[in-house]
Motif scaffolding. Sequence first.
Motif, PDB file in Angstrom:
ATOM      1  N   GLU A  90      26.568  -1.033  10.130  1.00  0.00           N
ATOM      2  CA  GLU A  90      25.707  -1.380   8.993  1.00  0.00           C
ATOM      3  C   GLU A  90      25.354  -0.137   8.189  1.00  0.00           C
ATOM      4  O   GLU A  90      25.269  -0.185   6.963  1.00  0.00           O
ATOM      5  CB  GLU A  90      24.443  -2.058   9.507  1.00  0.00           C
ATOM      6  N   ARG A 179      21.381 -18.505   2.293  1.00  0.00           N
ATOM      7  CA  ARG A 179      22.337 -17.397   2.272  1.00  0.00           C
ATOM      8  C   ARG A 179      23.704 -17.884   1.803  1.00  0.00           C
ATOM      9  O   ARG A 179      24.426 -17.172   1.108  1.00  0.00           O
ATOM     10  CB  ARG A 179      22.441 -16.770   3.658  1.00  0.00           C
ATOM     11  N   GLU A 194      30.064 -13.804   6.954  1.00  0.00           N
ATOM     12  CA  GLU A 194      29.706 -12.635   6.165  1.00  0.00           C
ATOM     13  C   GLU A 194      28.379 -12.780   5.438  1.00  0.00           C
ATOM     14  O   GLU A 194      28.106 -12.045   4.495  1.00  0.00           O
ATOM     15  CB  GLU A 194      30.812 -12.322   5.152  1.00  0.00           C
ATOM     16  N   THR A 195      27.537 -13.753   5.848  1.00  0.00           N
ATOM     17  CA  THR A 195      26.251 -13.889   5.174  1.00  0.00           C
ATOM     18  C   THR A 195      25.348 -12.694   5.455  1.00  0.00           C
ATOM     19  O   THR A 195      24.356 -12.498   4.761  1.00  0.00           O
ATOM     20  CB  THR A 195      25.530 -15.185   5.589  1.00  0.00           C
ATOM     21  N   ARG A 196      25.674 -11.878   6.450  1.00  0.00           N
ATOM     22  CA  ARG A 196      24.935 -10.639   6.686  1.00  0.00           C
ATOM     23  C   ARG A 196      25.042  -9.720   5.463  1.00  0.00           C
ATOM     24  O   ARG A 196      24.153  -8.914   5.200  1.00  0.00           O
ATOM     25  CB  ARG A 196      25.483  -9.944   7.931  1.00  0.00           C
ATOM     26  N   THR A 197      26.121  -9.863   4.711  1.00  0.00           N
ATOM     27  CA  THR A 197      26.278  -9.113   3.469  1.00  0.00           C
ATOM     28  C   THR A 197      25.101  -9.376   2.530  1.00  0.00           C
ATOM     29  O   THR A 197      24.590  -8.456   1.880  1.00  0.00           O
ATOM     30  CB  THR A 197      27.589  -9.523   2.758  1.00  0.00           C
ATOM     31  N   ASP A 199      22.023 -10.207   3.339  1.00  0.00           N
ATOM     32  CA  ASP A 199      20.821  -9.540   3.844  1.00  0.00           C
ATOM     33  C   ASP A 199      20.826  -8.054   3.510  1.00  0.00           C
ATOM     34  O   ASP A 199      19.792  -7.482   3.130  1.00  0.00           O
ATOM     35  CB  ASP A 199      20.725  -9.711   5.361  1.00  0.00           C
ATOM     36  N   MET A 200      21.972  -7.406   3.643  1.00  0.00           N
ATOM     37  CA  MET A 200      22.054  -5.975   3.371  1.00  0.00           C
ATOM     38  C   MET A 200      21.846  -5.674   1.893  1.00  0.00           C
ATOM     39  O   MET A 200      21.174  -4.703   1.523  1.00  0.00           O
ATOM     40  CB  MET A 200      23.387  -5.418   3.860  1.00  0.00           C
ATOM     41  N   THR A 218      11.378 -13.848   2.255  1.00  0.00           N
ATOM     42  CA  THR A 218      12.322 -14.308   3.264  1.00  0.00           C
ATOM     43  C   THR A 218      11.825 -15.638   3.821  1.00  0.00           C
ATOM     44  O   THR A 218      10.677 -15.740   4.267  1.00  0.00           O
ATOM     45  CB  THR A 218      12.440 -13.299   4.415  1.00  0.00           C
TER      46      THR A 218
END
Length: 237
Positions: A90, A179, A194-197, A199-200, A218
Amino acid sequence: MAKKKVVYCVEDEESIRGLLAYVLKGQNFESQTFSESKSFWDAMKHSLPNLVLLDIMLDGEDGLTILHKMKQDSRYKNIPVIMLTAKTSEYDIVKGLDEGADDYIKKPFGVVELVSRIKAVMRRTESDAVRVDTLSIGELSIQRGSRIVTIGSKVIELTMKEYDLLLYFIENKNLVLSREQIMNHVWGFMYEGETRTVDMHIMTLRQKLDTSSKHIKTVRGIGYRWEEKHNEAKDFS
C-alpha cells in the motif's frame, strides 16, 4: 478520420514493451515505447502524448522521479499517467498517487484491464475539456474543464482520480455511494477485488482537502457519502 490517440510507454522489460505496443496498435492507438528516461524526455520535447504508461522500477531515473518531474512542469502536468508496478504494498501505491499518478496497474496485468483503464482515463479527459462551469460548496470551489479546485484562495493540487472522486461526491451530495458504484463511475469499469483502490484514493483526497475533508463520511460496510452540512452527531467515520 479522427486523429489517433497517442500513448507513450516507459518500460525497461523488452517483452512488456512489445506486448504494450501490440495491444495498443490493436486498439487503434499510436504508441511509442522507451526503455529509459532519456529517450522519453527527448520525445516529450517534440510531441506530447494523450497518456503515459510508466513503469516504477527503471534503471537510472525511476518512474516516480519521472512522474514527479512531469507534475511539476506546466507543459506536462495535465498528461494523465498510469503507473505499471510490480510493487504491491500500500505504501508504494499511495506514494505514486501522492506524486500525481492517475491510476496504477499491478504486474502481471491483464490486457482487458489495461485497455479498459486507458480508455476510461481518456474518456474523462475529453469530457472535462468541454465543461467550464463552476461548483461551489462553502469555501470549496471546483472549476470543471480547467480542473482547478480551490479552498478559499488556496489552490488544491489533485490528481485526476482525486478530482474525479471529489466531483462525483459533490454531484451526488448526501447520497451513500458504494465502493462498487465509485469504482464503476470513476474508473469506468468494475474490477473485482480492487475496491481497496477507492479507499486509498479517498485517503489521499481527505489529506489534501484538510478541514473540508470532514464532509466525506465513511459508511461502514457500504462506502462513502459527501455530507453537505457537517454534523458531528452524524459522523459515520
